[in-house]
Design a protein around this motif. Structure first.
Motif, PDB file in Angstrom:
ATOM      1  N   TYR A   1       0.827  -1.198   0.000  1.00 15.24           N
ATOM      2  CA  TYR A   1       0.000   0.000   0.000  1.00 15.24           C
ATOM      3  C   TYR A   1       0.869   1.259   0.000  1.00 15.24           C
ATOM      4  O   TYR A   1       0.590   2.211  -0.730  1.00 15.24           O
ATOM      5  N   ARG A   2       1.912   1.266   0.805  1.00 13.32           N
ATOM      6  CA  ARG A   2       2.802   2.431   0.838  1.00 13.32           C
ATOM      7  C   ARG A   2       3.381   2.701  -0.551  1.00 13.32           C
ATOM      8  O   ARG A   2       3.400   3.861  -1.009  1.00 13.32           O
ATOM      9  N   ALA A   3       3.824   1.662  -1.249  1.00 15.80           N
ATOM     10  CA  ALA A   3       4.373   1.832  -2.600  1.00 15.80           C
ATOM     11  C   ALA A   3       3.322   2.418  -3.543  1.00 15.80           C
ATOM     12  O   ALA A   3       3.601   3.327  -4.328  1.00 15.80           O
ATOM     13  N   LEU A   4       2.071   1.917  -3.459  1.00 13.61           N
ATOM     14  CA  LEU A   4       1.007   2.446  -4.307  1.00 13.61           C
ATOM     15  C   LEU A   4       0.680   3.887  -3.923  1.00 13.61           C
ATOM     16  O   LEU A   4       0.452   4.726  -4.796  1.00 13.61           O
ATOM     17  N   ARG A   5       0.673   4.178  -2.640  1.00 10.04           N
ATOM     18  CA  ARG A   5       0.369   5.549  -2.200  1.00 10.04           C
ATOM     19  C   ARG A   5       1.413   6.531  -2.740  1.00 10.04           C
ATOM     20  O   ARG A   5       1.056   7.614  -3.208  1.00 10.04           O
ATOM     21  N   PHE A   6       2.671   6.165  -2.703  1.00 16.87           N
ATOM     22  CA  PHE A   6       3.703   7.029  -3.277  1.00 16.87           C
ATOM     23  C   PHE A   6       3.460   7.219  -4.773  1.00 16.87           C
ATOM     24  O   PHE A   6       3.583   8.325  -5.289  1.00 16.87           O
ATOM     25  N   GLU A   7       3.105   6.145  -5.471  1.00 20.63           N
ATOM     26  CA  GLU A   7       2.807   6.240  -6.903  1.00 20.63           C
ATOM     27  C   GLU A   7       1.624   7.171  -7.147  1.00 20.63           C
ATOM     28  O   GLU A   7       1.665   8.031  -8.021  1.00 20.63           O
ATOM     29  N   MET A   8       0.569   6.995  -6.378  1.00 22.53           N
ATOM     30  CA  MET A   8      -0.635   7.806  -6.601  1.00 22.53           C
ATOM     31  C   MET A   8      -0.377   9.282  -6.341  1.00 22.53           C
ATOM     32  O   MET A   8      -0.874  10.135  -7.076  1.00 22.53           O
ATOM     33  N   LEU A   9       0.407   9.592  -5.334  1.00 24.33           N
ATOM     34  CA  LEU A   9       0.686  10.989  -5.021  1.00 24.33           C
ATOM     35  C   LEU A   9       1.587  11.632  -6.072  1.00 24.33           C
ATOM     36  O   LEU A   9       1.484  12.834  -6.326  1.00 24.33           O
ATOM     37  N   GLU A  10       2.434  10.835  -6.689  1.00 22.84           N
ATOM     38  CA  GLU A  10       3.273  11.353  -7.776  1.00 22.84           C
ATOM     39  C   GLU A  10       2.477  11.489  -9.070  1.00 22.84           C
ATOM     40  O   GLU A  10       2.586  12.475  -9.788  1.00 22.84           O
ATOM     41  N   ASP A  11       1.616  10.516  -9.352  1.00 20.39           N
ATOM     42  CA  ASP A  11       0.862  10.473 -10.604  1.00 20.39           C
ATOM     43  C   ASP A  11      -0.320  11.444 -10.626  1.00 20.39           C
ATOM     44  O   ASP A  11      -0.624  12.011 -11.669  1.00 20.39           O
ATOM     45  N   ALA A  12      -1.001  11.603  -9.507  1.00 19.55           N
ATOM     46  CA  ALA A  12      -2.241  12.398  -9.474  1.00 19.55           C
ATOM     47  C   ALA A  12      -2.278  13.287  -8.223  1.00 19.55           C
ATOM     48  O   ALA A  12      -3.139  13.117  -7.367  1.00 19.55           O
ATOM     49  N   PRO A  13      -1.384  14.244  -8.119  1.00 19.33           N
ATOM     50  CA  PRO A  13      -1.301  15.032  -6.879  1.00 19.33           C
ATOM     51  C   PRO A  13      -2.555  15.827  -6.538  1.00 19.33           C
ATOM     52  O   PRO A  13      -2.799  16.107  -5.368  1.00 19.33           O
ATOM     53  N   LEU A  14      -3.390  16.172  -7.511  1.00 14.82           N
ATOM     54  CA  LEU A  14      -4.619  16.915  -7.215  1.00 14.82           C
ATOM     55  C   LEU A  14      -5.714  16.036  -6.605  1.00 14.82           C
ATOM     56  O   LEU A  14      -6.695  16.550  -6.081  1.00 14.82           O
ATOM     57  N   ALA A  15      -5.570  14.741  -6.683  1.00 10.79           N
ATOM     58  CA  ALA A  15      -6.644  13.851  -6.262  1.00 10.79           C
ATOM     59  C   ALA A  15      -6.617  13.521  -4.771  1.00 10.79           C
ATOM     60  O   ALA A  15      -7.554  12.905  -4.271  1.00 10.79           O
ATOM     61  N   PHE A  16      -5.579  13.909  -4.071  1.00 11.14           N
ATOM     62  CA  PHE A  16      -5.430  13.482  -2.680  1.00 11.14           C
ATOM     63  C   PHE A  16      -5.110  14.673  -1.789  1.00 11.14           C
ATOM     64  O   PHE A  16      -4.622  15.692  -2.243  1.00 11.14           O
ATOM     65  N   LEU A  17      -5.357  14.516  -0.535  1.00 12.19           N
ATOM     66  CA  LEU A  17      -5.192  15.620   0.420  1.00 12.19           C
ATOM     67  C   LEU A  17      -3.844  15.549   1.132  1.00 12.19           C
ATOM     68  O   LEU A  17      -3.725  15.966   2.281  1.00 12.19           O
ATOM     69  N   GLU A  18      -2.845  15.044   0.428  1.00 12.11           N
ATOM     70  CA  GLU A  18      -1.526  14.866   1.011  1.00 12.11           C
ATOM     71  C   GLU A  18      -0.494  15.018  -0.102  1.00 12.11           C
ATOM     72  O   GLU A  18      -0.762  14.669  -1.244  1.00 12.11           O
ATOM     73  N   THR A  19       0.653  15.511   0.256  1.00 13.13           N
ATOM     74  CA  THR A  19       1.736  15.600  -0.722  1.00 13.13           C
ATOM     75  C   THR A  19       2.627  14.368  -0.601  1.00 13.13           C
ATOM     76  O   THR A  19       2.668  13.699   0.447  1.00 13.13           O
ATOM     77  N   LEU A  20       3.344  14.074  -1.675  1.00 17.44           N
ATOM     78  CA  LEU A  20       4.296  12.961  -1.661  1.00 17.44           C
ATOM     79  C   LEU A  20       5.345  13.183  -0.581  1.00 17.44           C
ATOM     80  O   LEU A  20       5.710  12.252   0.149  1.00 17.44           O
ATOM     81  N   GLU A  21       5.799  14.407  -0.446  1.00 17.00           N
ATOM     82  CA  GLU A  21       6.813  14.720   0.568  1.00 17.00           C
ATOM     83  C   GLU A  21       6.304  14.404   1.973  1.00 17.00           C
ATOM     84  O   GLU A  21       7.021  13.838   2.798  1.00 17.00           O
ATOM     85  N   ALA A  22       5.068  14.764   2.263  1.00 14.63           N
ATOM     86  CA  ALA A  22       4.488  14.477   3.580  1.00 14.63           C
ATOM     87  C   ALA A  22       4.322  12.976   3.781  1.00 14.63           C
ATOM     88  O   ALA A  22       4.606  12.452   4.872  1.00 14.63           O
ATOM     89  N   ALA A  23       3.883  12.262   2.744  1.00  7.55           N
ATOM     90  CA  ALA A  23       3.678  10.819   2.857  1.00  7.55           C
ATOM     91  C   ALA A  23       4.980  10.090   3.153  1.00  7.55           C
ATOM     92  O   ALA A  23       4.998   9.112   3.913  1.00  7.55           O
ATOM     93  N   ARG A  24       6.055  10.552   2.569  1.00  6.18           N
ATOM     94  CA  ARG A  24       7.354   9.890   2.782  1.00  6.18           C
ATOM     95  C   ARG A  24       7.854  10.018   4.220  1.00  6.18           C
ATOM     96  O   ARG A  24       8.726   9.262   4.638  1.00  6.18           O
ATOM     97  N   LEU A  25       7.291  10.942   4.977  1.00  5.95           N
ATOM     98  CA  LEU A  25       7.709  11.144   6.368  1.00  5.95           C
ATOM     99  C   LEU A  25       6.984  10.224   7.351  1.00  5.95           C
ATOM    100  O   LEU A  25       7.390  10.130   8.511  1.00  5.95           O
ATOM    101  N   HIS A  26       5.922   9.561   6.914  1.00  2.00           N
ATOM    102  CA  HIS A  26       5.164   8.710   7.830  1.00  2.00           C
ATOM    103  C   HIS A  26       5.978   7.497   8.267  1.00  2.00           C
ATOM    104  O   HIS A  26       6.622   6.846   7.442  1.00  2.00           O
ATOM    105  N   PRO A  27       5.904   7.141   9.545  1.00  8.30           N
ATOM    106  CA  PRO A  27       6.587   5.928  10.013  1.00  8.30           C
ATOM    107  C   PRO A  27       5.835   4.668   9.553  1.00  8.30           C
ATOM    108  O   PRO A  27       4.679   4.732   9.146  1.00  8.30           O
ATOM    109  N   ASP A  28       6.489   3.543   9.648  1.00 13.21           N
ATOM    110  CA  ASP A  28       5.884   2.275   9.235  1.00 13.21           C
ATOM    111  C   ASP A  28       4.548   2.022   9.932  1.00 13.21           C
ATOM    112  O   ASP A  28       3.614   1.494   9.329  1.00 13.21           O
ATOM    113  N   GLU A  29       4.441   2.410  11.191  1.00 18.41           N
ATOM    114  CA  GLU A  29       3.198   2.182  11.945  1.00 18.41           C
ATOM    115  C   GLU A  29       2.005   2.876  11.297  1.00 18.41           C
ATOM    116  O   GLU A  29       0.890   2.370  11.319  1.00 18.41           O
TER     117      GLU A  29
END
Length: 176
Positions: free
Chosen positions: A27-55
């Motif tokens: 899921y994390r890999a797909l989330r990074f892909e989605m934020l890069e591919d369609a940044p207007l569709a989500f309420l988070e930036t790729l940069e912010a997502a990359r900061l989330h811990p594994d938990e």
């Protein structure tokens, strides 16, 4: 619920199923892909997502919540091809469709992934309210066309898009 389908029509090469905690890396890999591919569709930036811990990712895929459910289109090797979720906040009347994404090679009617994911969320939403709601960015015409094809209609409600308050999100609803 598990559904199978094909991207090419030749052989089953994906299934739709609810997520489980062990899916967190896919899921994390797909989330990074989605934020890069369609940044207007989500309420988070790729940069912010990359900061989330594994938990954080484990919690997002854990299937034990009674108010949120994440569904995945999964290839035989475990790669996630798409995801959609349903969420119903405490005290709200109707659930929301959230986190809609399908990887480019599996988009379109012929592939069937998007429809199968939405069908899973609609089934989850049955009995939770009168409508399934969603917010779509006003500058996302492909998503709007898809939702309209599936029976969603605009409610008239709008709100500023949180990452660019000069644009709007428009609410759509599907009767359940």
């Amino acid at each position: 619920m598990t559904l199978a389908g094909t991207a090419s029509g030749a052989r089953p090469d994906w299934t739709i199923r609810p997520s489980v905690e062990d899916d967190w890396q896919a899921y994390r890999a797909l989330r990074f892909e989605m934020l890069e591919d369609a940044p207007l569709a989500f309420l988070e930036t790729l940069e912010a997502a990359r900061l989330h811990p594994d938990e954080h990712w484990r919690r997002r895929t854990d299937g034990t919540s009674t108010t949120t459910r994440l569904f995945a289109a999964v290839a035989p090797g475990g790669t996630w091809l798409g995801s959609m979720g349903g969420h119903q906040a405490a005290g709200t009347r109707d659930p929301y469709l959230v986190g809609v994404y399908v990887t480019p090679g599996y988009r379109g009617r012929a592939a069937g992934v998007t429809d199968a994911l939405l069908d899973a969320v609609i089934e989850w939403a049955q009995g939770r309210g009168d409508r399934l709601l969603l917010d779509v960015h006003e500058h996302n015409p492909a998503a709007i066309r898809y939702y309209e094809r599936r029976g969603f209609v605009f409610t008239g409600r709008t709100q500023p898009y949180p990452l660019d308050r000069s644009t709007r999100e428009r609410e759509m609803a599907l009767a359940l």
